[in-house]
Design an enzyme around this catalytic site. Structure first.
Site, PDB file in Angstrom:
ATOM      1  N   THR A 166      -9.405  -5.464   1.268  1.00 42.17           N
ATOM      2  CA  THR A 166      -9.147  -6.501   0.543  1.00 42.17           C
ATOM      3  C   THR A 166      -8.861  -7.836   1.634  1.00 42.17           C
ATOM      4  O   THR A 166      -9.343  -8.850   1.766  1.00 42.17           O
ATOM      5  CB  THR A 166      -7.575  -6.546   0.039  1.00 42.17           C
ATOM      6  N   THR A 167      -8.162  -7.324   2.842  1.00 40.64           N
ATOM      7  CA  THR A 167      -7.864  -8.130   3.901  1.00 40.64           C
ATOM      8  C   THR A 167      -8.907  -8.704   4.414  1.00 40.64           C
ATOM      9  O   THR A 167      -8.950  -9.882   5.302  1.00 40.64           O
ATOM     10  CB  THR A 167      -7.078  -7.567   5.125  1.00 40.64           C
ATOM     11  N   TYR A 195     -11.050  -5.826 -13.599  1.00 40.67           N
ATOM     12  CA  TYR A 195     -11.602  -6.873 -14.748  1.00 40.67           C
ATOM     13  C   TYR A 195     -12.010  -5.789 -15.886  1.00 40.67           C
ATOM     14  O   TYR A 195     -11.595  -6.060 -17.055  1.00 40.67           O
ATOM     15  CB  TYR A 195     -12.806  -7.330 -14.231  1.00 40.67           C
ATOM     16  N   TYR A 234      -8.054   3.909  -3.984  1.00 40.31           N
ATOM     17  CA  TYR A 234      -7.429   2.771  -3.418  1.00 40.31           C
ATOM     18  C   TYR A 234      -6.703   2.197  -4.778  1.00 40.31           C
ATOM     19  O   TYR A 234      -7.337   1.638  -5.589  1.00 40.31           O
ATOM     20  CB  TYR A 234      -8.363   1.651  -3.140  1.00 40.31           C
ATOM     21  N   ARG A 286      -3.996  -6.210  -7.895  1.00 38.53           N
ATOM     22  CA  ARG A 286      -5.173  -6.941  -7.764  1.00 38.53           C
ATOM     23  C   ARG A 286      -6.121  -6.865  -8.796  1.00 38.53           C
ATOM     24  O   ARG A 286      -6.909  -7.483  -9.400  1.00 38.53           O
ATOM     25  CB  ARG A 286      -5.872  -6.636  -6.476  1.00 38.53           C
ATOM     26  N   LYS A 291      -5.021   5.203  -0.928  1.00 36.28           N
ATOM     27  CA  LYS A 291      -4.168   4.268  -0.327  1.00 36.28           C
ATOM     28  C   LYS A 291      -3.485   3.863  -1.577  1.00 36.28           C
ATOM     29  O   LYS A 291      -3.859   3.409  -2.544  1.00 36.28           O
ATOM     30  CB  LYS A 291      -5.085   3.233   0.068  1.00 36.28           C
ATOM     31  N   ILE A 345      -2.300   2.082   5.761  1.00 34.31           N
ATOM     32  CA  ILE A 345      -3.287   1.085   6.060  1.00 34.31           C
ATOM     33  C   ILE A 345      -2.824  -0.299   5.801  1.00 34.31           C
ATOM     34  O   ILE A 345      -2.387  -0.737   4.748  1.00 34.31           O
ATOM     35  CB  ILE A 345      -4.409   1.528   4.663  1.00 34.31           C
TER      36      ILE A 345
END
Length: 295
Positions: free
Chosen positions: A48-49, A111, A137, A142, A165, A207
């Protein structure tokens, strides 16, 4: 480098851009070398980062190739290959494995979401298609959905799914995961502010977004806890907790990129729809960086 139940601090790398929006590979090299010099235990690219959601598939592959080449086996490289389309996720996972990735990070399908069986198949079929470890993850803030604990428990039995994560920020959920999986399944904190709490229930590390700013300290906190020096780990965690929190004053990675630019690490802008921080938040972040001795 083979990935085996990696413990420690894994940095979730930013992707530096030039002012024209192109990937700044020279700065990416500098950032990778900075992390390795600081003792970072692992590199995550295209998380994401790393803003992969606004990058093309060709740019994704170029960043992965560059990262693996520069790191050159000195630490494990994990690559985010997740998608809300299972076929696409499998294609990307196979590609990154062929490029030399040591592990893959697989996000829950956003989504379109999924029911429990669909969620299970999304991860299991990807893990079946590759020969390197896969890390789940969970980041419902998100994706709009959380991986059910029962699904994590099933997936933990898959020989190619090595950990999770956990980025929900929900310690109750994390404790349920810790209770239902075995010692060979790694639990990584996906939220810097609860790294020590995650470690206290058997977590393997973090992480980390914060590690982009203070890589050596992030590693020190985790290493101290794992070595049994819990008091010092907690002391440093609390010492820098405000900074960890302020790196989320706005949606990640806006604040961490702003912080790095303030520190003289020219990581450049974000890509729309992400843009620069608001003035008030930027001023708050600058004060926190000054208090931490980073400016």
């Amino acid at each position: 480098m083979k990935f085996e139940h990696l413990q420690g601090s894994i940095v979730a790398m930013v992707t530096p851009f030039r002012q024209d929006g192109s990937v700044n590979f020279d700065m990416l090299t500098e950032l990778l070398e900075r992390q390795i010099a600081a003792g970072t235990d692992g590199i995550l690219t295209l998380g994401t980062t790393g803003e992969y959601s606004t990058m093309s598939h060709e740019e994704d592959a170029a960043v992965v190739e560059h990262t693996i080449r520069v790191v050159d086996g000195r630490v494990p490289v994990m690559v985010g290959s997740g998608s809300n389309c299972t076929v696409t996720q499998i294609e990307k996972s196979r590609l990154y494995q062929s490029m030399g990735a040591d592990a893959l990070l697989l996000i829950s399908p956003y989504y379109n979401k999924a029911n429990a069986e669909g969620m299970y198949r999304h991860f299991a079929e990807t893990a079946d298609a590759v020969d390197i470890p896969c890390i789940l993850y969970n980041v419902p803030g998100r994706t709009g959905c959380s991986i059910p604990v029962s699904v994590v428990e099933r997936l933990a039995r898959h020989p190619n799914i090595a950990g999770i994560k956990e980025a929900s920020g929900d310690m109750s959920y994390a404790m349920k995961i810790a209770r239902c999986v075995g010692p060979d399944f790694a639990l990584y904190s996906g939220n810097d502010d609860i790294t020590v709490p995650i470690l206290s229930i058997g977590g393997s590390g973090v992480i980390s977004v914060y590690a982009n700013v203070m890589p050596a300290m992030c590693r020190q906190i985790v290493a101290d806890w794992l070595d049994g020096n819990h008091a010092r780990a907690l002391e440093n965690h609390l010492r820098y907790l405000q900074l960890m929190n302020d790196l989320f004053l706005e949606v990640n990675p806006i604040p961490v990129k702003a912080a790095m630019n303030m520190m003289g690490l020219d990581v450049g802008p974000m890509r729309l729809p992400l843009c620069e921080m608001g003035e008030a938040n930027a001023a708050t972040l600058r004060r926190t960086l000054e208090e931490a001795g980073l400016l």
